[in-house]
Motif scaffolding. Structure first.
Motif, mmCIF file in Angstrom:
data_model
loop_
_atom_site.group_PDB
_atom_site.id
_atom_site.type_symbol
_atom_site.label_atom_id
_atom_site.label_comp_id
_atom_site.label_asym_id
_atom_site.label_seq_id
_atom_site.Cartn_x
_atom_site.Cartn_y
_atom_site.Cartn_z
ATOM 1 N N MET A 108 0.837 -1.208 0.000
ATOM 2 C CA MET A 108 0.000 0.000 0.000
ATOM 3 C C MET A 108 0.868 1.253 0.000
ATOM 4 O O MET A 108 1.915 1.296 0.660
ATOM 5 N N HIS A 109 0.415 2.265 -0.710
ATOM 6 C CA HIS A 109 1.013 3.598 -0.575
ATOM 7 C C HIS A 109 0.420 4.236 0.680
ATOM 8 O O HIS A 109 -0.546 4.994 0.620
ATOM 9 N N ALA A 110 1.031 3.933 1.815
ATOM 10 C CA ALA A 110 0.534 4.403 3.105
ATOM 11 C C ALA A 110 1.357 5.562 3.640
ATOM 12 O O ALA A 110 1.285 5.881 4.826
ATOM 13 N N CYS A 111 2.143 6.201 2.771
ATOM 14 C CA CYS A 111 2.951 7.334 3.207
ATOM 15 C C CYS A 111 2.866 8.504 2.238
ATOM 16 O O CYS A 111 3.428 9.565 2.490
ATOM 17 N N GLY A 112 2.197 8.302 1.101
ATOM 18 C CA GLY A 112 1.986 9.397 0.183
ATOM 19 C C GLY A 112 3.003 9.536 -0.927
ATOM 20 O O GLY A 112 3.028 10.549 -1.631
ATOM 21 N N HIS A 113 3.844 8.513 -1.139
ATOM 22 C CA HIS A 113 4.842 8.621 -2.194
ATOM 23 C C HIS A 113 4.198 8.685 -3.579
ATOM 24 O O HIS A 113 4.796 9.229 -4.513
ATOM 25 N N ASP A 114 2.994 8.133 -3.698
ATOM 26 C CA ASP A 114 2.256 8.254 -4.956
ATOM 27 C C ASP A 114 1.917 9.719 -5.239
ATOM 28 O O ASP A 114 1.996 10.186 -6.387
ATOM 29 N N ALA A 115 1.567 10.455 -4.193
ATOM 30 C CA ALA A 115 1.276 11.890 -4.355
ATOM 31 C C ALA A 115 2.548 12.670 -4.656
ATOM 32 O O ALA A 115 2.534 13.619 -5.456
ATOM 33 N N SER A 342 9.974 11.637 12.795
ATOM 34 C CA SER A 342 10.157 10.721 11.682
ATOM 35 C C SER A 342 11.459 11.087 10.961
ATOM 36 O O SER A 342 12.119 12.070 11.300
ATOM 37 N N ALA A 343 11.835 10.282 9.960
ATOM 38 C CA ALA A 343 13.107 10.499 9.270
ATOM 39 C C ALA A 343 12.945 10.173 7.798
ATOM 40 O O ALA A 343 11.991 9.509 7.389
ATOM 41 N N ASP A 344 13.903 10.637 7.009
ATOM 42 C CA ASP A 344 13.826 10.464 5.556
ATOM 43 C C ASP A 344 15.238 10.545 4.997
ATOM 44 O O ASP A 344 16.048 11.351 5.461
ATOM 45 N N ASP A 345 15.534 9.714 3.988
ATOM 46 C CA ASP A 345 16.890 9.772 3.453
ATOM 47 C C ASP A 345 17.120 10.944 2.517
ATOM 48 O O ASP A 345 18.211 11.096 1.965
ATOM 49 N N PHE A 346 16.121 11.818 2.355
ATOM 50 C CA PHE A 346 16.377 13.133 1.757
ATOM 51 C C PHE A 346 17.442 13.863 2.576
ATOM 52 O O PHE A 346 18.096 14.788 2.082
ATOM 53 N N ALA A 347 17.638 13.430 3.814
ATOM 54 C CA ALA A 347 18.657 14.022 4.687
ATOM 55 C C ALA A 347 20.029 14.044 4.030
ATOM 56 O O ALA A 347 20.815 14.982 4.237
ATOM 57 N N TYR A 348 20.355 13.015 3.230
ATOM 58 C CA TYR A 348 21.665 12.972 2.587
ATOM 59 C C TYR A 348 21.793 14.053 1.507
ATOM 60 O O TYR A 348 22.883 14.581 1.284
ATOM 61 N N SER A 366 -11.969 19.343 6.604
ATOM 62 C CA SER A 366 -12.522 19.574 7.936
ATOM 63 C C SER A 366 -11.430 19.478 8.999
ATOM 64 O O SER A 366 -10.701 18.486 9.077
ATOM 65 N N GLU A 367 -11.331 20.506 9.844
ATOM 66 C CA GLU A 367 -10.343 20.490 10.926
ATOM 67 C C GLU A 367 -10.600 19.337 11.880
ATOM 68 O O GLU A 367 -9.666 18.682 12.358
ATOM 69 N N GLU A 368 -11.857 19.067 12.183
ATOM 70 C CA GLU A 368 -12.194 17.962 13.079
ATOM 71 C C GLU A 368 -11.735 16.630 12.505
ATOM 72 O O GLU A 368 -11.179 15.782 13.207
ATOM 73 N N ALA A 369 -11.939 16.429 11.202
ATOM 74 C CA ALA A 369 -11.508 15.187 10.557
ATOM 75 C C ALA A 369 -9.988 15.072 10.557
ATOM 76 O O ALA A 369 -9.444 13.975 10.738
ATOM 77 N N ARG A 370 -9.291 16.178 10.368
ATOM 78 C CA ARG A 370 -7.828 16.143 10.356
ATOM 79 C C ARG A 370 -7.272 15.742 11.708
ATOM 80 O O ARG A 370 -6.260 15.042 11.787
ATOM 81 N N ALA A 375 -2.553 8.235 10.655
ATOM 82 C CA ALA A 375 -1.170 8.658 10.471
ATOM 83 C C ALA A 375 -0.530 7.906 9.314
ATOM 84 O O ALA A 375 -1.074 6.940 8.787
ATOM 85 N N TRP A 376 0.649 8.363 8.951
ATOM 86 C CA TRP A 376 1.450 7.655 7.968
ATOM 87 C C TRP A 376 1.666 6.207 8.425
ATOM 88 O O TRP A 376 1.713 5.916 9.618
ATOM 89 N N HIS A 377 1.841 5.312 7.493
ATOM 90 C CA HIS A 377 2.118 3.892 7.750
ATOM 91 C C HIS A 377 0.932 3.186 8.409
ATOM 92 O O HIS A 377 1.096 2.169 9.072
ATOM 93 N N ASN A 378 -0.253 3.730 8.221
ATOM 94 C CA ASN A 378 -1.477 3.138 8.741
ATOM 95 C C ASN A 378 -2.283 2.599 7.565
ATOM 96 O O ASN A 378 -2.302 3.189 6.488
ATOM 97 N N SER A 379 -3.000 1.502 7.780
ATOM 98 C CA SER A 379 -3.745 0.866 6.690
ATOM 99 C C SER A 379 -4.900 1.718 6.168
ATOM 100 O O SER A 379 -5.443 1.443 5.094
ATOM 101 N N THR A 380 -5.291 2.757 6.919
ATOM 102 C CA THR A 380 -6.360 3.650 6.467
ATOM 103 C C THR A 380 -5.848 5.048 6.117
ATOM 104 O O THR A 380 -6.629 5.979 5.955
#
Length: 407
Positions: A108-115, A342-348, A366-370, A375-380
């Protein structure tokens, strides 16, 4: 209007991006989301991106196996800026129920790399249209394996990503489900943390559960260790500093009436202070030694340094502030009070050239929905497709601002 030297450029608007690319952005995003691939196996994703680059007439080269580096050249000489998208997905079963949900079981794209990939392709299309208005080169980095240490950024750098032409600055972008579409979270300095990992084997002595005094219970050792590690942060790290210790994996035991002679634990340590990073590595080792001595057991301990801190250059971050304010209004800029653990290898990349890593608002309107967003790495986990045009708008304007005027 924006002006630098003798070149005057109309600023980018989200309405224009929507008019020109709205359908394309949504279709691209849905295609990528439906077809996720794990780190190091992004062959179909790479082929898709190749096809889009060829359609746009942008040359590219393959790097790091499943990665790509493309070069978009302006109407005259100038500096070089890199725009990065990571392309891999995660080993997670999607549970969003979306009509364009993953068609691959367990991925699953559960972190947004598709975006991210969609936004970079859209930005390339917008920059192409305005090629005569800017000078220099935009390198488009489609990076594999961000989710799997040691990552894909270092191999791409080793293969010459930042050379020929030499990269002068870089931009990374990341979805954020807690920020509204049309907003961007920014922070000077450390935006993401060090991400280290540790691997521990606790070695006891097996025996009967009815006679625990005759053995050395590795599960009891593990329980004490888990509590002690949390106390390290609470009592050994300054309250003005940040650190996280998480045990993410634990294996041990054979039967309800048997003392476990071995337990395996693996986890991560997140820090933003180099001294705290060293402290945590040392203190975990000393804690292990104390517990082993107390229980009459032993241990093995491997501490592996992971992705370093991702650092935002102030001048580059200001460039994004200016672009977002110009295109979307000052309210679009969210000044983050602190970075993320969190961390990312963009750091290099950020260690090599002045860079900015942008927290891109991709949450619900919606602020309430947000507030209750997955979170990232979640199945939903979900990305709001309405955010795509805003990401392209601000990325395009930031690059235009950087490259206007050429040399």
């Amino acid at each position: 209007m924006g002006k630098r030297g003798t070149t005057e450029v109309n600023h980018v608007t989200a309405d224009v991006v929507e008019q020109k690319l709205g359908t394309y952005l949504n279709e691209t995003f849905r295609h990528l989301h439906r077809n996720p691939e794990l780190s190091g196996s992004e062959f179909a994703t790479q082929a898709f991106v190749k096809g889009e680059l060829e359609r746009l007439g942008i040359p590219y080269q393959v790097m790091a196996g499943t990665g790509l580096c493309a070069e978009l050249r302006g109407g005259r000489p100038g500096k070089t800026i890199l725009l990065r998208a990571d392309i891999d997905a995660l080993p997670i079963n999607e549970a969003t129920g979306l009509p364009y949900a993953s068609q691959t079981d367990g991925v699953m794209h559960a972190c947004g790399h598709d975006a991210h990939t969609t936004a970079v392709l859209g930005t390339a299309a917008m920059l192409l249209e305005r090629r005569e208005e800017w000078g220099g080169t935009v390198k488009l980095m489609f990076q594999p394996s961000e989710e799997k240490h040691p990552g894909g950024a270092k191999p791409m750098i080793a293969e010459g990503l930042l050379e020929n032409p030499q990269v002068n600055a870089a931009i990374g972008i990341h979805t954020n489900p807690y920020l509204a579409p049309g907003t961007f979270g920014l922070k000077d300095g450390a935006i993401l943390a060090n991400a280290d990992r540790f691997y521990i084997h606790l070695i006891g002595k097996g025996g009967h559960a009815a006679a625990p005094h005759e053995g050395a219970d590795a599960i009891a050792m593990a329980g004490q260790l888990i509590v002690s590690l949390q106390n390290l942060v609470a009592r050994q790290v300054s309250p003005f500093d940040n650190a996280v210790v998480t045990i993410g994996e634990i294996k041990g035991g054979y039967a309800p009436n048997t003392l476990a002679d071995r337990v395996y634990l693996a986890g991560t340590v997140r820090t933003v202070n180099p001294d705290t990073q060293v402290l945590m590595e040392e203190k975990i080792g000393k804690t292990l030694q104390g517990i082993a001595d107390l229980w009459g057991g032993s241990f093995t301990y491997d501490y592996v340094r992971g992705y370093p801190i991702t650092w935002n250059d102030k001048a580059m971050t200001d460039l994004v502030r200016q672009a977002a304010g110009l295109c979307l209004g000052k309210e679009s800029v969210i000044e983050l009070p602190h970075g993320y653990m969190s961390a990312d290898d963009f750091a290099y990349i950020a260690k090599a050239v002045p860079s900015v890593f942008i927290e891109w608002g991709t949450g619900d309107w919606s602020e309430e929905a947000r507030r209750s967003a997955a979170a990232w790495h979640n199945s939903t986990f979900q990305v709001n497709p309405d955010a795509l045009k805003y990401g392209v708008t601000v990325l395009t304007q930031t690059i235009l601002n950087y490259l206007q005027g050429g040399e």
